[in-house]
Design a protein around this motif. Structure first.
Motif, mmCIF file in Angstrom:
data_model
loop_
_atom_site.group_PDB
_atom_site.id
_atom_site.type_symbol
_atom_site.label_atom_id
_atom_site.label_comp_id
_atom_site.label_asym_id
_atom_site.label_seq_id
_atom_site.Cartn_x
_atom_site.Cartn_y
_atom_site.Cartn_z
ATOM 1 N N ASN A 258 -1.990 -3.204 -15.126
ATOM 2 C CA ASN A 258 -1.310 -2.079 -15.765
ATOM 3 C C ASN A 258 -0.561 -1.224 -14.749
ATOM 4 O O ASN A 258 0.520 -0.705 -15.036
ATOM 5 C CB ASN A 258 -2.323 -1.206 -16.519
ATOM 6 C CG ASN A 258 -2.926 -1.919 -17.717
ATOM 7 O OD1 ASN A 258 -2.242 -2.722 -18.359
ATOM 8 N ND2 ASN A 258 -4.181 -1.645 -18.010
ATOM 9 N N ASN A 259 -1.145 -1.066 -13.570
ATOM 10 C CA ASN A 259 -0.523 -0.227 -12.550
ATOM 11 C C ASN A 259 0.745 -0.885 -11.998
ATOM 12 O O ASN A 259 0.791 -2.091 -11.771
ATOM 13 C CB ASN A 259 -1.505 0.031 -11.400
ATOM 14 C CG ASN A 259 -2.687 0.863 -11.824
ATOM 15 O OD1 ASN A 259 -2.600 1.640 -12.774
ATOM 16 N ND2 ASN A 259 -3.804 0.704 -11.135
ATOM 17 N N VAL A 260 1.732 -0.065 -11.769
ATOM 18 C CA VAL A 260 2.994 -0.536 -11.192
ATOM 19 C C VAL A 260 2.993 -0.223 -9.698
ATOM 20 O O VAL A 260 2.696 0.889 -9.277
ATOM 21 C CB VAL A 260 4.205 0.139 -11.868
ATOM 22 C CG1 VAL A 260 5.508 -0.302 -11.201
ATOM 23 C CG2 VAL A 260 4.228 -0.199 -13.357
ATOM 24 N N VAL A 261 3.307 -1.229 -8.890
ATOM 25 C CA VAL A 261 3.400 -1.062 -7.438
ATOM 26 C C VAL A 261 4.816 -0.609 -7.089
ATOM 27 O O VAL A 261 5.797 -1.193 -7.553
ATOM 28 C CB VAL A 261 3.086 -2.377 -6.708
ATOM 29 C CG1 VAL A 261 3.276 -2.214 -5.202
ATOM 30 C CG2 VAL A 261 1.676 -2.843 -7.029
ATOM 31 N N LYS A 262 4.902 0.446 -6.284
ATOM 32 C CA LYS A 262 6.198 0.907 -5.806
ATOM 33 C C LYS A 262 6.271 0.689 -4.303
ATOM 34 O O LYS A 262 5.398 1.113 -3.554
ATOM 35 C CB LYS A 262 6.400 2.387 -6.105
ATOM 36 C CG LYS A 262 7.712 2.946 -5.543
ATOM 37 C CD LYS A 262 7.779 4.461 -5.664
ATOM 38 C CE LYS A 262 9.022 5.011 -4.984
ATOM 39 N NZ LYS A 262 9.075 6.492 -5.006
ATOM 40 N N MET A 263 7.307 -0.014 -3.844
ATOM 41 C CA MET A 263 7.522 -0.261 -2.422
ATOM 42 C C MET A 263 8.856 0.359 -2.026
ATOM 43 O O MET A 263 9.906 -0.034 -2.541
ATOM 44 C CB MET A 263 7.546 -1.761 -2.131
ATOM 45 C CG MET A 263 6.285 -2.490 -2.559
ATOM 46 S SD MET A 263 4.915 -2.281 -1.412
ATOM 47 C CE MET A 263 5.283 -3.548 -0.208
ATOM 48 N N ASN A 264 8.808 1.343 -1.150
ATOM 49 C CA ASN A 264 10.044 1.935 -0.655
ATOM 50 C C ASN A 264 10.820 0.909 0.163
ATOM 51 O O ASN A 264 10.241 0.029 0.798
ATOM 52 C CB ASN A 264 9.746 3.167 0.192
ATOM 53 C CG ASN A 264 9.171 4.304 -0.629
ATOM 54 O OD1 ASN A 264 9.545 4.496 -1.791
ATOM 55 N ND2 ASN A 264 8.249 5.046 -0.053
ATOM 56 N N TYR A 265 12.116 1.033 0.157
ATOM 57 C CA TYR A 265 12.947 0.072 0.893
ATOM 58 C C TYR A 265 12.713 0.210 2.393
ATOM 59 O O TYR A 265 12.638 1.323 2.926
ATOM 60 C CB TYR A 265 14.433 0.293 0.587
ATOM 61 C CG TYR A 265 15.316 -0.575 1.445
ATOM 62 C CD1 TYR A 265 15.469 -1.926 1.167
ATOM 63 C CD2 TYR A 265 15.947 -0.050 2.579
ATOM 64 C CE1 TYR A 265 16.242 -2.736 1.977
ATOM 65 C CE2 TYR A 265 16.728 -0.854 3.385
ATOM 66 C CZ TYR A 265 16.872 -2.191 3.077
ATOM 67 O OH TYR A 265 17.644 -2.986 3.894
ATOM 68 N N LYS A 266 12.571 -0.927 3.076
ATOM 69 C CA LYS A 266 12.504 -0.985 4.528
ATOM 70 C C LYS A 266 13.437 -2.085 5.016
ATOM 71 O O LYS A 266 13.754 -3.020 4.272
ATOM 72 C CB LYS A 266 11.071 -1.238 5.008
ATOM 73 C CG LYS A 266 10.126 -0.074 4.744
ATOM 74 C CD LYS A 266 8.753 -0.320 5.351
ATOM 75 C CE LYS A 266 7.843 0.879 5.124
ATOM 76 N NZ LYS A 266 6.493 0.669 5.722
ATOM 77 N N ASN A 267 13.834 -1.978 6.265
ATOM 78 C CA ASN A 267 14.807 -2.929 6.804
ATOM 79 C C ASN A 267 14.222 -4.314 7.041
ATOM 80 O O ASN A 267 14.961 -5.297 7.102
ATOM 81 C CB ASN A 267 15.395 -2.400 8.116
ATOM 82 C CG ASN A 267 16.329 -1.229 7.894
ATOM 83 O OD1 ASN A 267 16.809 -1.016 6.795
ATOM 84 N ND2 ASN A 267 16.578 -0.462 8.935
ATOM 85 N N ILE A 268 12.898 -4.392 7.211
ATOM 86 C CA ILE A 268 12.257 -5.683 7.421
ATOM 87 C C ILE A 268 11.281 -5.922 6.270
ATOM 88 O O ILE A 268 10.404 -5.101 5.996
ATOM 89 C CB ILE A 268 11.504 -5.728 8.760
ATOM 90 C CG1 ILE A 268 12.470 -5.443 9.915
ATOM 91 C CG2 ILE A 268 10.831 -7.087 8.952
ATOM 92 C CD1 ILE A 268 11.794 -5.377 11.275
ATOM 93 N N ASN A 269 11.442 -7.060 5.597
ATOM 94 C CA ASN A 269 10.617 -7.394 4.447
ATOM 95 C C ASN A 269 10.065 -8.805 4.608
ATOM 96 O O ASN A 269 10.814 -9.754 4.844
ATOM 97 C CB ASN A 269 11.425 -7.281 3.153
ATOM 98 C CG ASN A 269 11.854 -5.850 2.878
ATOM 99 O OD1 ASN A 269 11.076 -5.048 2.371
ATOM 100 N ND2 ASN A 269 13.086 -5.511 3.232
ATOM 101 N N ILE A 270 8.735 -8.911 4.491
ATOM 102 C CA ILE A 270 8.039 -10.177 4.671
ATOM 103 C C ILE A 270 7.598 -10.691 3.304
ATOM 104 O O ILE A 270 6.944 -9.970 2.545
ATOM 105 C CB ILE A 270 6.796 -10.023 5.566
ATOM 106 C CG1 ILE A 270 7.123 -9.225 6.837
ATOM 107 C CG2 ILE A 270 6.193 -11.383 5.886
ATOM 108 C CD1 ILE A 270 8.121 -9.858 7.736
ATOM 109 N N ILE A 271 7.935 -11.925 2.999
ATOM 110 C CA ILE A 271 7.494 -12.566 1.761
ATOM 111 C C ILE A 271 6.579 -13.710 2.162
ATOM 112 O O ILE A 271 7.016 -14.675 2.799
ATOM 113 C CB ILE A 271 8.676 -13.082 0.920
ATOM 114 C CG1 ILE A 271 9.495 -11.908 0.374
ATOM 115 C CG2 ILE A 271 8.173 -13.933 -0.239
ATOM 116 C CD1 ILE A 271 10.541 -11.366 1.291
ATOM 117 N N GLU A 272 5.279 -13.585 1.852
ATOM 118 C CA GLU A 272 4.332 -14.605 2.310
ATOM 119 C C GLU A 272 3.663 -15.280 1.128
ATOM 120 O O GLU A 272 3.381 -14.658 0.114
ATOM 121 C CB GLU A 272 3.294 -13.992 3.261
ATOM 122 C CG GLU A 272 2.251 -13.108 2.640
ATOM 123 C CD GLU A 272 1.075 -13.880 2.050
ATOM 124 O OE1 GLU A 272 0.845 -15.049 2.412
ATOM 125 O OE2 GLU A 272 0.396 -13.289 1.191
ATOM 126 N N GLY A 273 3.426 -16.578 1.307
ATOM 127 C CA GLY A 273 2.685 -17.316 0.301
ATOM 128 C C GLY A 273 3.343 -18.641 -0.025
ATOM 129 O O GLY A 273 4.544 -18.839 0.192
#
Length: 346
Positions: A258-273
């Motif tokens: 139910n909770n929404v995750v908010k991620m502020n923009y950053k210049n480096i973004n890691i996508i893992e998995g």
């Protein structure tokens, strides 16, 4: 610690009690005692490396997951990376004088082949354990040039160096970390987070919802992840340099939280998995890392992490699906770097 001391004595037979104490001091505190600011440490490093002839680094374990990173005639981006790892290692390593005293007293009880070691330790303890330098004979004979760093930082030095090269030409980068189950994708992402100011997004948060789990999709290679939602809710906003809002998938309830995750923009973004380099997503990344491990180490790690019962599901279902995905989409061929994590503890 005795084994490490003996290994150093084998390499540096002229070590004195003072050099043993310095080794123990560095093992406890890393390089924190000589860091005032990163600019000063960088300038000192630059001057020190100018007169070195060796073309690559060597490492020596010193205990507490730390190593001596022996310097070389490095170029500018290599110097920057070395200094970055040195400073970060000091900031992320916690030592205490109480623990150093405890170790010194333990070492005092060992039968080590060093003249006056016990007297050196007693005198050092009486002085309340100040910062200590190498002995004159050690400096003159071995001419030490090194920095103390966390072992896992040094292990990934080739990757970190390439990321820093990319940051010279790009102000904003997206990095994918794909690879085998239990190969260390989350561990690497967390290390990058320790070194850089970045966001981490986990593909495990984007498993298929129940309404998407039809026979056709589940039988299609690489389609057991909601890459459409990940692209729309994460990659598209990042491309526009916007904040990201999304809901994690809850595997225990098989639905979105139910909770929404908010991620502020950053210049480096890691996508893992696993499946982060899906063909629908791969074009968004600036740097692609694929991790692998031996099958026996994979088995040991999954059993340790998930238990024997869950391992059976990995072995019968998830690992074969991943292997089909790696092969069909040529993930390891498309990666910018393939890194074997078999020998690292995670």
């Amino acid at each position: 610690m005795k084994e490490i001391i003996l290994a150093h004595l084998s390499s540096y037979p002229l070590m004195t009690g003072k050099d043993i104490i310095k080794l123990l001091f560095q093992s406890e505190f890393a390089g924190e005692h000589i860091i005032k600011n990163s600019s000063q440490t960088y300038n000192h490093l630059k001057q020190e490396c100018q007169n070195l002839n060796n073309k690559t680094y060597q490492i020596e374990p010193i205990g507490n997951n730390l190593v001596r990173f022996h310097l070389f005639n490095a170029n500018e981006i290599e110097l920057y990376t070395i200094n970055q790892l040195f400073v970060c290692s000091a900031h992320h390593h916690n030592g205490s004088k109480e623990q150093l005293i405890k170790i010194l007293k333990q070492i005092r009880q060992l039968d080590l082949p060093i003249i006056d070691l016990n007297n050196e330790i007693d005198n050092y303890l009486q002085q309340n354990c100040p910062i200590i330098s190498h002995s004159n004979i050690y400096r003159e004979t071995y001419k030490p040039h090194y920095r103390v760093m966390k072992a896992e930082f040094v292990y990934y030095y080739p990757i970190l160096l390439e990321i820093n090269k990319l940051l010279l030409v790009k102000s904003e980068i997206k990095i994918a970390i794909d690879g085998m189950s239990a190969s260390g994708k989350s561990t690497l992402a967390n290390i990058l987070d320790m070194i850089y100011d970045c966001n981490i997004f986990h593909m495990d948060d984007f498993f298929l919802q129940l309404f998407q789990r039809n026979e056709k999709r589940l039988n299609s290679i690489g389609e057991n992840i909601d890459h459409e939602r990940f692209k729309n809710e994460v990659l598209m906003p990042l491309t526009k340099q916007q904040e990201v809002w999304y809901r994690r998938f809850d595997c225990t309830r098989m639905r979105l939280e139910n909770n929404v995750v908010k991620m502020n923009y950053k210049n480096i973004n890691i996508i893992e998995g696993s499946y982060s380099m899906h063909h629908d997503l791969i074009g968004y990344y600036d740097y692609k890392i694929a991790l692998k491990i031996s099958s026996d180490i994979q088995t040991k790690r999954i059993i340790k992490r998930n238990g024997i019962d869950m391992f059976e599901r990995f072995k019968d279902i998830w690992i074969p699906m991943e292997n089909d995905y790696f092969k069909f989409f040529k993930i390891y061929e498309q990666a910018d770097i393939v890194f074997d994590n078999t020998d690292i503890e995670i």
